[in-house]
Structure formats: structure tokens, C-alpha cells
Design a protein around this motif. Structure first.
Motif, PDB file in Angstrom:
ATOM      1  N   ASP A 182      -0.282   3.828   7.281  1.00  0.00           N
ATOM      2  CA  ASP A 182      -0.501   2.906   6.085  1.00  0.00           C
ATOM      3  C   ASP A 182       1.544   3.866   4.983  1.00  0.00           C
ATOM      4  O   ASP A 182       2.191   3.030   5.198  1.00  0.00           O
ATOM      5  CB  ASP A 182      -0.295   2.376   4.493  1.00  0.00           C
ATOM      6  N   GLY A 202       1.960  -2.841   4.025  1.00  0.00           N
ATOM      7  CA  GLY A 202       0.449  -3.300   2.990  1.00  0.00           C
ATOM      8  C   GLY A 202      -0.291  -4.456   4.165  1.00  0.00           C
ATOM      9  O   GLY A 202      -0.422  -4.078   5.197  1.00  0.00           O
ATOM     10  N   GLN A 253      -1.380   1.113  -4.609  1.00  0.00           N
ATOM     11  CA  GLN A 253      -2.700   0.342  -5.369  1.00  0.00           C
ATOM     12  C   GLN A 253      -3.622   1.808  -5.385  1.00  0.00           C
ATOM     13  O   GLN A 253      -5.045   1.513  -6.451  1.00  0.00           O
ATOM     14  CB  GLN A 253      -3.506   0.078  -4.342  1.00  0.00           C
ATOM     15  N   GLU A 274       1.725   5.082  -3.939  1.00  0.00           N
ATOM     16  CA  GLU A 274       1.482   4.041  -2.837  1.00  0.00           C
ATOM     17  C   GLU A 274       0.469   3.736  -4.280  1.00  0.00           C
ATOM     18  O   GLU A 274      -0.061   3.761  -5.251  1.00  0.00           O
ATOM     19  CB  GLU A 274       0.530   5.161  -2.893  1.00  0.00           C
ATOM     20  N   THR A 331       1.476  -1.474   0.385  1.00  0.00           N
ATOM     21  CA  THR A 331       0.424  -0.346  -0.303  1.00  0.00           C
ATOM     22  C   THR A 331       1.339   1.112  -0.320  1.00  0.00           C
ATOM     23  O   THR A 331       0.540   2.379  -0.309  1.00  0.00           O
ATOM     24  CB  THR A 331      -1.264   0.601   1.205  1.00  0.00           C
TER      25      THR A 331
END
Length: 342
Positions: free
Chosen positions: A135, A66, A341, A339, A32
């Protein structure tokens, strides 16, 4: 899944690759957040770091967090310790896993790193994150760990004094930790104005432009250094990665003091004036990543003892990774965060 892979100097390509399968003892992690480290920039700018060079295309990234994607720990948010030690060599047996002779390190050599959507990693190196640590903060635990290890090596006396030369992310975190550890005075020395401003925010008692000390060997700017430090600080931390930074750190410290070298020089060589260092009887400590500090780093972040989130100046997705590295190499901000994602 999307993967960013470094093929050569400045050649970072995003492509589709299969999602890896977890083997016994490992877990599949949905990545992440991944920070771009100064060492990543060495790989991107020079195709090497120290005496290690790119041989085959590699996925960069070793500052990451993550979510475990499958298995009994599925859904658990984790920080990813990037170092896989052999556990059997003399260094490991002596308690120095960071000095392991056969270490495998994320994003180094033939070990792919974290700038991808999914990765498998040893389950015992995935540290649970408390709810109050984001995160992005989880990815910042790796540089925080390096800073913790650096301060450990400095042996700061109670209410002692310190200098930090080079105020990128590691230097800034060292400043924050020194103040949290009770340092009575911290001098920050940095050439970039925005980093000097950040050093003051992170707790430095005094901030100086390294350009004010002139150029040359060791004694440059002696009068200014005496004005700032008196007889010298107890311990100096160099996080600049160049000879000028090393010279300033040594000039700032008192006779019998300690100098901690955390910077990574681009040409794998450190030069300083031996006579002045010898006359001061300096002790020099070298920083090699970190050693078993993740629990302490997580505790510091969870308690808010160190501000991690405000250091992130740029956030980008994998599709913007080439531009993110280019921006990081210009040193116009502080920490660039990828990042995957996004």
C-alpha cells in the motif's frame, strides 16, 4: 471517520466527519496510505501553490492507495489516480488529460484529498495493485508517475547523459528511471547531504553539492560544471523549485540540449539568464503532473525496477499529521507517509 482538513497556513485540524456515500460511477475507498508531497507543503507553509490559494478548508493529499470498501470490487487494493479530467475540452481530446482546462485534482481547490479514513472516487481512476506492491508503494506511484512523465519529456538519447538538480523524492525517482532507461551518466546536484547520499543509492554516477557552484546568474561555477559534464549533458532535469536550480540545470546541459522543469517555485515565478540559454539554443519543457502513466508505474514497481519503499523515511497516523507536516517542511528526511487507518 477521521479527516485532516487544512484551514489556513500551518492550521491542519483532525476532526470527525460522516463517511461519504458512493454515487454511480464512484467507489468508496478505505484509504491506507497517503504521501506528503512538496506541493502539500506549499499549501501548509504558504496557503497557496502557484496562483491557487486556499479559499475554504480542504483535505490535502493526492498520493494515495487504499482498499475498495463496498460493491463488486470490495476488498480490492488500489492506487488512486488523483486527477479527474473533464474528457471533453481540447486538451483532453488531444490526449493531454493532465492539461485539462477543467481538471479536478485531489486536495486542490474545492476537491477534498486523501488524508481521511474514507473517500469516494471515480471507479475508473482506481488502479488494481498486484500483490508484490505494498500500500505504501501504491501511494508512491503518483510521484513515480510524475517522474516517468518528466523523463518522457526529456527525450533522453539512447545511452545519453543527464543531470538532475534537486534530489527530493521526484529527483531521486528521475535518477532511478534514467538509469533504468540506459543513461550512461547521471550527475545529481543537491544542497542537502542526506539527499546527496540518497542520490548515490538511487544510481547517480556523480553527486555534487549545489553550494559548490557559488551564487549568481547562470555561469556560476563554470569551471566545476565543465569538469563534471565536459561539454554538457544531453538533458537536465530541475526538481528544486527555485531559480538557482533552474540556472544550474541550464548550465549543465550541452548546446542544443533539453531542460525539463519539474520544480514548483513558491512565488509562481521562474527566472533565468536569457542570453546564455538563448546562445545554447535550449529547449525547455514544463512538467504538469503526469499523463496516463499509471500502468507503466505499476509495472515498474511490480518488477522492482524502482525502489519505492526505501524512500519513506517517516510513517505517521492521522493523529500525528500536524507534526508530520512540520517534519516534512524541515526537509530532514525523504518521503513522509500518512497511514489514516493507524
Amino acid at each position: 471517520m477521521r479527516v485532516a482538513r487544512l484551514h489556513a497556513v500551518g492550521d491542519l485540524r483532525v476532526a470527525q466527519e460522516p463517511v461519504p456515500a458512493a454515487e454511480p460511477g464512484t467507489a468508496l475507498v478505505r484509504v491506507t496510505a497517503v504521501g506528503i508531497c512538496g506541493s502539500d507543503l506549499h499549501w501548509w507553509e504558504e496557503g497557496a501553490i502557484g496562483d491557487a490559494k486556499i479559499v475554504d478548508p480542504v483535505v490535502p493529499g493526492h498520493e494515495g492507495a487504499g482498499v475498495i470498501a463496498e460493491g463488486p470490487r470490495r476488498g480490492e487494493r488500489v492506487a488512486i489516480d488523483p486527477a479527474i479530467a473533464c474528457e471533453t475540452c481540447r486538451a483532453c481530446r488531444d490526449g493531454y488529460r493532465n492539461l485539462c482546462y477543467r481538471i479536478r485534482f485531489s486536495g486542490h481547490g474545492d476537491t477534498d484529498g486523501m488524508m481521511r479514513e474514507f473517500m469516494t472516487w471515480p471507479a475508473d481512476l482506481l488502479h488494481p495493485l498486484p500483490d508484490q506492491v505494498s500500500d505504501v508503494d501504491g501511494a508512491m506511484l503518483e510521484p513515480l508517475g510524475v517522474a516517468v512523465h518528466s523523463v518522457d519529456l526529456g527525450h533522453l538519447p539512447f545511452a545519453g547523459t543527464a543531470a538532475v538538480v534537486g534530489c527530493g523524492p521526484i529527483g531521486l525517482l528521475v535518477i532511478a528511471l534514467l538509469k533504468a532507461a540506459g543513461a550512461s551518466y547521471v550527475l545529481a546536484i543537491e544542497p542537502l547531504a542526506h539527499r546527496r547520499e540518497a542520490a548515490a543509492r538511487y544510481g547517480a554516477d556523480q553527486v555534487a553539492d549545489s553550494g559548490s557552484f557559488g551564487s549568481g546568474s547562470f555561469g556560476s561555477g563554470d569551471a566545476l560544471m565543465r569538469e563534471l559534464t565536459g561539454f554538457g549533458v544531453d538533458v537536465a532535469f530541475e526538481a528544486a523549485g527555485n531559480d538557482a536550480g533552474v540556472e544550474l540545470a541550464m548550465a549543465s546541459v550541452r548546446p542544443g540540449g533539453r531542460v525539463v522543469l519539474a520544480g514548483i517555485p513558491g512565488d509562481d515565478t521562474i527566472r533565468f539568464g536569457a542570453s546564455a540559454a538563448r546562445r545554447k539554443g535550449l529547449t525547455i519543457a514544463m512538467v504538469r503532473r503526469m499523463n496516463e502513466v499509471y500502468p507503466r508505474a505499476i509495472s515498474l514497481a511490480a518488477r522492482g525496477a524502482v525502489d519505492l519503499g526505501s524512500m519513506v523515511s517517516t510513517r505517521a497516523g492521522l493523529g500525528e499529521v500536524q507534526e508530520a507536516f512540520a517534519g516534512g517542511s524541515r526537509r530532514t528526511g525523504l518521503k513522509v507517509m500518512i497511514e489514516p487507518q493507524r
